[in-house]
Write a protein that holds these residues in place. Structure first.
Motif, mmCIF file in Angstrom:
data_model
loop_
_atom_site.group_PDB
_atom_site.id
_atom_site.type_symbol
_atom_site.label_atom_id
_atom_site.label_comp_id
_atom_site.label_asym_id
_atom_site.label_seq_id
_atom_site.Cartn_x
_atom_site.Cartn_y
_atom_site.Cartn_z
ATOM 1 N N MET A 1 0.825 -1.185 0.000
ATOM 2 C CA MET A 1 0.000 0.000 0.000
ATOM 3 C C MET A 1 0.878 1.261 0.000
ATOM 4 O O MET A 1 0.548 2.233 -0.674
ATOM 5 N N LEU A 2 1.961 1.196 0.751
ATOM 6 C CA LEU A 2 2.854 2.341 0.814
ATOM 7 C C LEU A 2 3.504 2.605 -0.549
ATOM 8 O O LEU A 2 3.628 3.755 -0.973
ATOM 9 N N GLU A 3 3.875 1.536 -1.263
ATOM 10 C CA GLU A 3 4.474 1.707 -2.592
ATOM 11 C C GLU A 3 3.488 2.339 -3.565
ATOM 12 O O GLU A 3 3.880 3.115 -4.429
ATOM 13 N N MET A 4 2.217 1.979 -3.443
ATOM 14 C CA MET A 4 1.211 2.557 -4.335
ATOM 15 C C MET A 4 1.001 4.030 -4.015
ATOM 16 O O MET A 4 0.839 4.849 -4.914
ATOM 17 N N LYS A 5 1.030 4.386 -2.756
ATOM 18 C CA LYS A 5 0.808 5.760 -2.347
ATOM 19 C C LYS A 5 2.014 6.644 -2.665
ATOM 20 O O LYS A 5 1.864 7.788 -3.065
ATOM 21 N N ARG A 6 3.210 6.093 -2.496
ATOM 22 C CA ARG A 6 4.446 6.852 -2.742
ATOM 23 C C ARG A 6 5.367 6.037 -3.648
ATOM 24 O O ARG A 6 6.313 5.393 -3.187
ATOM 25 N N PRO A 7 5.130 6.065 -4.959
ATOM 26 C CA PRO A 7 5.888 5.219 -5.890
ATOM 27 C C PRO A 7 7.376 5.597 -5.999
ATOM 28 O O PRO A 7 8.175 4.780 -6.435
ATOM 29 N N LYS A 8 7.758 6.785 -5.609
ATOM 30 C CA LYS A 8 9.162 7.190 -5.718
ATOM 31 C C LYS A 8 10.005 6.696 -4.532
ATOM 32 O O LYS A 8 11.225 6.727 -4.584
ATOM 33 N N ASN A 9 9.358 6.283 -3.477
ATOM 34 C CA ASN A 9 10.095 5.755 -2.326
ATOM 35 C C ASN A 9 10.516 4.313 -2.613
ATOM 36 O O ASN A 9 9.821 3.571 -3.301
ATOM 37 N N TYR A 10 11.636 3.943 -2.046
ATOM 38 C CA TYR A 10 12.045 2.547 -2.142
ATOM 39 C C TYR A 10 12.672 2.140 -0.812
ATOM 40 O O TYR A 10 13.062 2.979 -0.019
ATOM 41 N N TRP A 11 12.737 0.857 -0.585
ATOM 42 C CA TRP A 11 13.349 0.369 0.642
ATOM 43 C C TRP A 11 14.258 -0.802 0.307
ATOM 44 O O TRP A 11 14.076 -1.489 -0.689
ATOM 45 N N THR A 12 15.206 -1.002 1.145
ATOM 46 C CA THR A 12 16.056 -2.182 1.040
ATOM 47 C C THR A 12 16.145 -2.788 2.434
ATOM 48 O O THR A 12 16.200 -2.067 3.423
ATOM 49 N N PRO A 13 16.124 -4.090 2.518
ATOM 50 C CA PRO A 13 16.229 -4.711 3.837
ATOM 51 C C PRO A 13 17.618 -4.470 4.424
ATOM 52 O O PRO A 13 18.566 -4.216 3.688
ATOM 53 N N TYR A 14 17.712 -4.528 5.721
ATOM 54 C CA TYR A 14 18.981 -4.346 6.402
ATOM 55 C C TYR A 14 19.881 -5.520 6.016
ATOM 56 O O TYR A 14 19.626 -6.661 6.384
ATOM 57 N N ALA A 15 20.918 -5.229 5.256
ATOM 58 C CA ALA A 15 21.757 -6.267 4.662
ATOM 59 C C ALA A 15 22.404 -7.164 5.706
ATOM 60 O O ALA A 15 22.439 -8.391 5.543
ATOM 61 N N ALA A 16 22.929 -6.593 6.779
ATOM 62 C CA ALA A 16 23.603 -7.406 7.799
ATOM 63 C C ALA A 16 22.632 -8.416 8.418
ATOM 64 O O ALA A 16 22.989 -9.574 8.643
ATOM 65 N N HIS A 17 21.409 -7.989 8.663
ATOM 66 C CA HIS A 17 20.409 -8.887 9.231
ATOM 67 C C HIS A 17 20.083 -10.021 8.250
ATOM 68 O O HIS A 17 19.985 -11.193 8.647
ATOM 69 N N CYS A 18 19.922 -9.677 6.982
ATOM 70 C CA CYS A 18 19.604 -10.693 5.960
ATOM 71 C C CYS A 18 20.734 -11.715 5.829
ATOM 72 O O CYS A 18 20.484 -12.922 5.764
ATOM 73 N N ILE A 19 21.968 -11.242 5.813
ATOM 74 C CA ILE A 19 23.101 -12.160 5.698
ATOM 75 C C ILE A 19 23.196 -13.032 6.947
ATOM 76 O O ILE A 19 23.487 -14.224 6.863
ATOM 77 N N ASN A 20 22.932 -12.451 8.087
ATOM 78 C CA ASN A 20 22.936 -13.233 9.321
ATOM 79 C C ASN A 20 21.884 -14.342 9.264
ATOM 80 O O ASN A 20 22.133 -15.465 9.699
ATOM 81 N N LEU A 21 20.718 -14.041 8.721
ATOM 82 C CA LEU A 21 19.677 -15.064 8.574
ATOM 83 C C LEU A 21 20.102 -16.158 7.596
ATOM 84 O O LEU A 21 19.820 -17.340 7.812
ATOM 85 N N ILE A 22 20.806 -15.765 6.540
ATOM 86 C CA ILE A 22 21.326 -16.752 5.585
ATOM 87 C C ILE A 22 22.330 -17.659 6.289
ATOM 88 O O ILE A 22 22.291 -18.887 6.144
ATOM 89 N N LEU A 23 23.233 -17.064 7.058
ATOM 90 C CA LEU A 23 24.231 -17.858 7.792
ATOM 91 C C LEU A 23 23.550 -18.794 8.796
ATOM 92 O O LEU A 23 23.980 -19.933 8.982
ATOM 93 N N GLU A 24 22.485 -18.303 9.415
ATOM 94 C CA GLU A 24 21.738 -19.137 10.358
ATOM 95 C C GLU A 24 21.171 -20.359 9.639
ATOM 96 O O GLU A 24 21.252 -21.487 10.139
ATOM 97 N N ASP A 25 20.587 -20.152 8.451
ATOM 98 C CA ASP A 25 20.037 -21.269 7.678
ATOM 99 C C ASP A 25 21.131 -22.240 7.241
ATOM 100 O O ASP A 25 20.953 -23.456 7.303
ATOM 101 N N ILE A 26 22.261 -21.711 6.786
ATOM 102 C CA ILE A 26 23.379 -22.560 6.385
ATOM 103 C C ILE A 26 23.865 -23.372 7.584
ATOM 104 O O ILE A 26 24.194 -24.552 7.461
ATOM 105 N N GLY A 27 23.865 -22.743 8.750
ATOM 106 C CA GLY A 27 24.296 -23.420 9.967
ATOM 107 C C GLY A 27 23.405 -24.567 10.394
ATOM 108 O O GLY A 27 23.772 -25.365 11.253
ATOM 109 N N LYS A 28 22.234 -24.682 9.806
ATOM 110 C CA LYS A 28 21.314 -25.774 10.122
ATOM 111 C C LYS A 28 21.563 -27.019 9.278
ATOM 112 O O LYS A 28 21.016 -28.079 9.574
ATOM 113 N N LEU A 29 22.381 -26.894 8.241
ATOM 114 C CA LEU A 29 22.709 -28.060 7.421
ATOM 115 C C LEU A 29 23.472 -29.059 8.293
ATOM 116 O O LEU A 29 24.374 -28.662 9.043
#
Length: 165
Positions: A1-29
């Motif tokens: 809804m926010l993207e429709m209301k403000r199409p010029k805004n963009y967001w990116t997820p917090y990269a360190a958190h995302c990579i940490n989650l990837i490492l967590e998943d890899i650590g489950k192998l």
């Protein structure tokens, strides 16, 4: 809804958190999970006893095995790297007269630590894990540092981390 209301805004997820989650998943192998479990056990044993810590510092020239970082999973992977860098000296330590005459070497946890360090499959799995996630941890260091990093450099590092080995 926010993207429709403000199409010029963009967001990116917090990269360190995302990579940490990837490492967590890899650590489950399973293979990696067992390796990390052994690393935690070994490092915990060494750092939990002053005589063992002193002996380790003597054998690896006063360097540390653990490099603390903000994210918990990256710490495990960095510990893997530090262990591997000091593989020969750690093996020397656990077969030395200083260790074999130490009363801790006869205890259950001391015996387990010795087995881990002398286990070929442990070092093989350590190298396997580092090869698989080493670039990802480097990207995490980039995005989680206090220094401002050029976004293009981060994208290039992520691209390298995604390529098959």
């Amino acid at each position: 809804m926010l993207e429709m209301k403000r199409p010029k805004n963009y967001w990116t997820p917090y990269a360190a958190h995302c990579i940490n989650l990837i490492l967590e998943d890899i650590g489950k192998l399973p293979r990696i999970k067992m390796t990390i479990k052994r690393v935690i056990s070994l490092v915990g044993f060494i750092y939990g006893r002053s005589s063992t810590l002193s002996l380790m510092r003597h054998f690896i020239k006063k360097r540390e095995l653990v490099k603390h970082v903000v994210t918990r999973f990256a710490t495990s992977f960095l510990s893997l790297e530090r262990l591997y860098e000091n593989k020969a000296n750690l093996r020397k330590m656990f077969v030395s007269d200083e260790w074999t005459t130490n009363k801790l070497s006869k205890e259950i946890k001391g015996n387990e630590a010795t087995k881990i360090v002398l286990m070929r499959s442990f070092w093989k799995n350590d190298a396997y894990t580092m090869k698989g996630i080493g670039l990802l941890v480097k990207v995490l260091r980039l995005v989680d540092s206090e220094k401002k990093v050029v976004r293009g450099y981060i994208y290039e590092a992520m691209d390298k981390a995604r390529r098959p080995l």
